[in-house]
Design a protein around this motif. Structure first.
Motif, short mmCIF file in Angstrom:
data_model
loop_
_atom_site.label_atom_id
_atom_site.label_comp_id
_atom_site.label_asym_id
_atom_site.label_seq_id
_atom_site.Cartn_x
_atom_site.Cartn_y
_atom_site.Cartn_z
N PHE A 46 68.02 67.38 136.04
CA PHE A 46 66.89 67.48 136.96
C PHE A 46 66.26 68.87 136.89
CE2 PHE A 46 64.86 68.37 140.97
CZ PHE A 46 64.20 67.19 141.30
N ALA A 47 67.11 69.91 137.02
CA ALA A 47 66.59 71.29 136.99
C ALA A 47 65.96 71.60 135.63
CB ALA A 47 67.70 72.27 137.30
N ILE A 49 63.68 76.39 141.86
CA ILE A 49 63.74 75.20 141.02
C ILE A 49 65.03 74.43 141.26
CG2 ILE A 49 63.85 74.42 138.63
CD1 ILE A 49 61.96 76.69 137.92
N GLY A 50 66.10 75.14 141.54
CA GLY A 50 67.37 74.47 141.76
C GLY A 50 67.77 74.39 143.22
N ASP A 51 66.84 74.71 144.12
CA ASP A 51 67.13 74.67 145.56
C ASP A 51 67.18 73.21 146.01
OD1 ASP A 51 67.19 74.76 148.29
OD2 ASP A 51 65.59 76.24 148.51
N MET A 52 68.39 72.66 146.16
CA MET A 52 68.53 71.23 146.43
C MET A 52 67.97 70.85 147.79
SD MET A 52 69.49 70.00 143.69
CE MET A 52 69.53 68.32 144.31
N GLU A 53 68.06 71.78 148.77
CA GLU A 53 67.50 71.45 150.08
C GLU A 53 65.99 71.27 149.99
OE1 GLU A 53 67.27 73.20 154.64
OE2 GLU A 53 68.65 74.09 153.19
N ALA A 54 65.33 72.16 149.26
CA ALA A 54 63.88 72.04 149.08
C ALA A 54 63.55 70.79 148.29
CB ALA A 54 63.34 73.28 148.36
N ILE A 55 64.35 70.49 147.26
CA ILE A 55 64.11 69.32 146.42
C ILE A 55 64.25 68.04 147.24
CG2 ILE A 55 65.09 67.96 144.53
CD1 ILE A 55 65.71 70.70 143.17
N GLU A 56 65.27 67.98 148.11
CA GLU A 56 65.46 66.79 148.95
C GLU A 56 64.24 66.54 149.83
OE1 GLU A 56 68.02 64.50 149.07
OE2 GLU A 56 68.58 65.48 147.21
N ASP A 57 63.57 67.62 150.26
CA ASP A 57 62.41 67.47 151.14
C ASP A 57 61.12 67.20 150.37
OD1 ASP A 57 64.01 67.90 153.30
OD2 ASP A 57 63.44 70.00 153.58
N ASP A 58 61.13 67.37 149.06
CA ASP A 58 59.89 67.25 148.29
C ASP A 58 59.28 65.85 148.38
OD1 ASP A 58 59.54 69.84 147.44
OD2 ASP A 58 60.76 69.59 145.64
N MET A 59 60.11 64.81 148.36
CA MET A 59 59.56 63.46 148.45
C MET A 59 58.90 63.24 149.80
SD MET A 59 59.81 61.75 145.64
CE MET A 59 59.76 60.02 146.03
N LEU A 60 59.50 63.79 150.87
CA LEU A 60 58.88 63.64 152.18
C LEU A 60 57.58 64.44 152.24
CD1 LEU A 60 59.57 62.09 154.74
CD2 LEU A 60 60.58 64.17 155.68
N ARG A 61 57.56 65.62 151.62
CA ARG A 61 56.30 66.38 151.54
C ARG A 61 55.23 65.56 150.83
NH1 ARG A 61 59.94 70.61 149.92
NH2 ARG A 61 60.15 72.21 151.54
N LEU A 62 55.64 64.90 149.74
CA LEU A 62 54.70 64.09 148.97
C LEU A 62 54.13 62.96 149.81
CD1 LEU A 62 53.29 63.35 146.36
CD2 LEU A 62 55.41 62.28 145.56
N ILE A 63 54.99 62.30 150.59
CA ILE A 63 54.52 61.20 151.43
C ILE A 63 53.53 61.72 152.48
CG2 ILE A 63 55.24 59.60 153.25
CD1 ILE A 63 57.72 59.00 151.66
N PHE A 64 53.86 62.83 153.14
CA PHE A 64 52.95 63.36 154.16
C PHE A 64 51.63 63.80 153.54
CE2 PHE A 64 56.58 63.58 157.08
CZ PHE A 64 55.95 63.21 158.27
N THR A 65 51.66 64.31 152.33
CA THR A 65 50.41 64.69 151.66
C THR A 65 49.57 63.46 151.36
OG1 THR A 65 51.50 66.61 150.66
CG2 THR A 65 49.42 65.91 149.69
#
Length: 413
Positions: free
Chosen positions: A55-56, A95-111
């Motif tokens: 992933f990274a 790039i390897g921040d898993m907490e930020a990565i976990e939230d990215d999909m939710l960010r995408l949905i809200f966008t």
């Protein structure tokens, strides 16, 4: 190796894309970087081996491919220089921040669900960016022409750029006004996973799991009966996943499923969430659908399913959320409770209004009612219509089998 990369693309490409959008700040740039990253993986992994953190690796490679592209363009267009500078500013640890990565999909949905974007474009964007569906597949799902879907997606991206819509989960105070759209997108993601619109699988477990994960995350951010109802619905539906297909991938109807394969832990959690949602002052549509799924979950056998209660719940759903799809599902429930002739009348009324005529499941249900009424010739014709409209391979196999069985029936010899 090719199969490994294909599986990674299928299972993780949307999460890679979501993170690239955060790092690159642009949908089109991120989509191009995603394709470049997987192309690089196809070239290098067969000789270098799969990296420890694929992933990274994909995110990092995609980001640097984007920087290279911007650098080349900056040589001819000075306005591109500030974009290149901003891309260099990212800390590699991000790039390897898993907490930020976990939230990215939710960010995408809200966008995708920002109020500045029209609702039809929100749904098209979500299915394209979160589920990875093609324009043609989205068009088939919404029963609209493919060029219409393409225009909606282009307009949505233009709106995101021009309005400078932030790529973020909004503040807690702003969450309630965005809840309905976000729940609907998560619901669409789950539905695409639960019953894939095309391809060789009955279920896309990566999408159902992602939808459930996002619903859990949303519920922690904003406890709400509708969020509980949606999570309950998805858990109850997903509990049947292992029983919905055979080892060779063929479709197994609900009535024929081995209920010992149903996931009892998911059923228990879903029923608990449903009970919580049902205590709310107002019962939402997802909670009503969860109540329908709960009737199936509670029935020890298909024969003991309380179809009259299910039909009652569909009456409530139809009153709250009128749609031909709900009408179709209500018709099936009534046919199970009162007989196929009644269901056939209801489906013919839907088709008589020229609604759902391009939806294969309405013709498949009609064919089943005709089959049960021993109207074999009409049943075969209806199954053939359903087959011509269906894009999912396991369903196509099932429909061909039904046609073959009816064609070989004794009365046709």
């Amino acid at each position: 190796m090719e199969r490994v990369i294909e599986d990674l693309y299928r299972q993780h490409s949307r999460r890679v894309l979501a993170t690239l959008i955060r790092l690159l700040g642009d949908f089109d740039r991120a989509e191009e970087a995603l394709q470049d990253a997987f192309a690089a993986a196809a070239r290098t992994w067969p000789t270098d081996g799969i990296p420890g953190n694929p992933f990274a690796w994909l995110v990092s490679t995609g980001r640097f491919k984007a920087i290279d592209t911007i650098r080349r363009r900056a040589r001819f267009d000075a306005s591109q220089q500030h974009i290149e500078d901003s891309l260099y500013s990212v800390d590699e640890t991000e790039i390897g921040d898993m907490e930020a990565i976990e939230d990215d999909m939710l960010r995408l949905i809200f966008t995708c669900c920002h109020p500045a974007i029209p609702s039809d474009a929100q749904m098209a964007m979500a299915l394209r960016e979160i589920c990875g569906l093609t324009t043609e597949e989205i068009a088939h799902a919404f029963l609209v022409p493919a060029p219409t879907v393409a225009q909606r997606i282009v307009r949505a991206k233009d709106r995101i750029r021009s309005a400078k819509i932030p790529y973020e989960v909004p503040d807690r105070d702003a969450l309630p006004q965005r809840l309905d759209q976000v729940l609907h997108v998560i619901y669409l993601v789950f539905n695409e996973g639960y019953s894939a619109s095309s391809g060789g699988d009955v279920v896309r477990a990566d999408l159902t799991a992602e939808a459930i994960r996002l619903a859990r995350l949303l519920l922690t951010l904003l406890p709400h009966p509708d969020a509980s109802g949606l999570l309950a619905l998805m858990l109850l539906q997903d509990s049947r996943r292992l029983a919905r297909s055979k080892e060779q991938g063929s479709l197994v109807l609900l009535a024929d499923q081995d209920r010992s394969l149903w996931d009892r832990a998911k059923i228990a959690e879903g029923l608990a969430l449903l009970a919580e949602a049902m205590r709310a002052a107002e019962i939402g549509a997802y909670t009503v659908q969860a109540a329908i799924a709960a009737e199936h979950a509670r029935a020890p056998t298909a024969e003991k399913t309380n179809w009259r209660r299910i039909a009652f719940y569909y009456d409530l759903l139809l009153a709250a959320q009128p749609s031909p799809i709900v009408e179709l599902n209500r018709a099936v429930a009534i046919a199970m409770a009162e007989g196929p002739a009644k269901g056939l009348d209801l489906i013919d009324a839907i088709l008589g209004r020229q609604e759902l005529k391009a939806y294969h499941l309405v013709h498949s249900a009609r064919a089943d009612f005709l089959r049960r009424l021993d109207r074999t010739e009409e049943a075969i014709a209806a199954y053939q219509t359903a087959l011509s409209l269906c894009r999912q391979e396991p369903e196509q196999v099932f429909l061909r089998k039904r046609i073959s069985e009816l064609a070989a029936a004794p009365e046709r010899q």
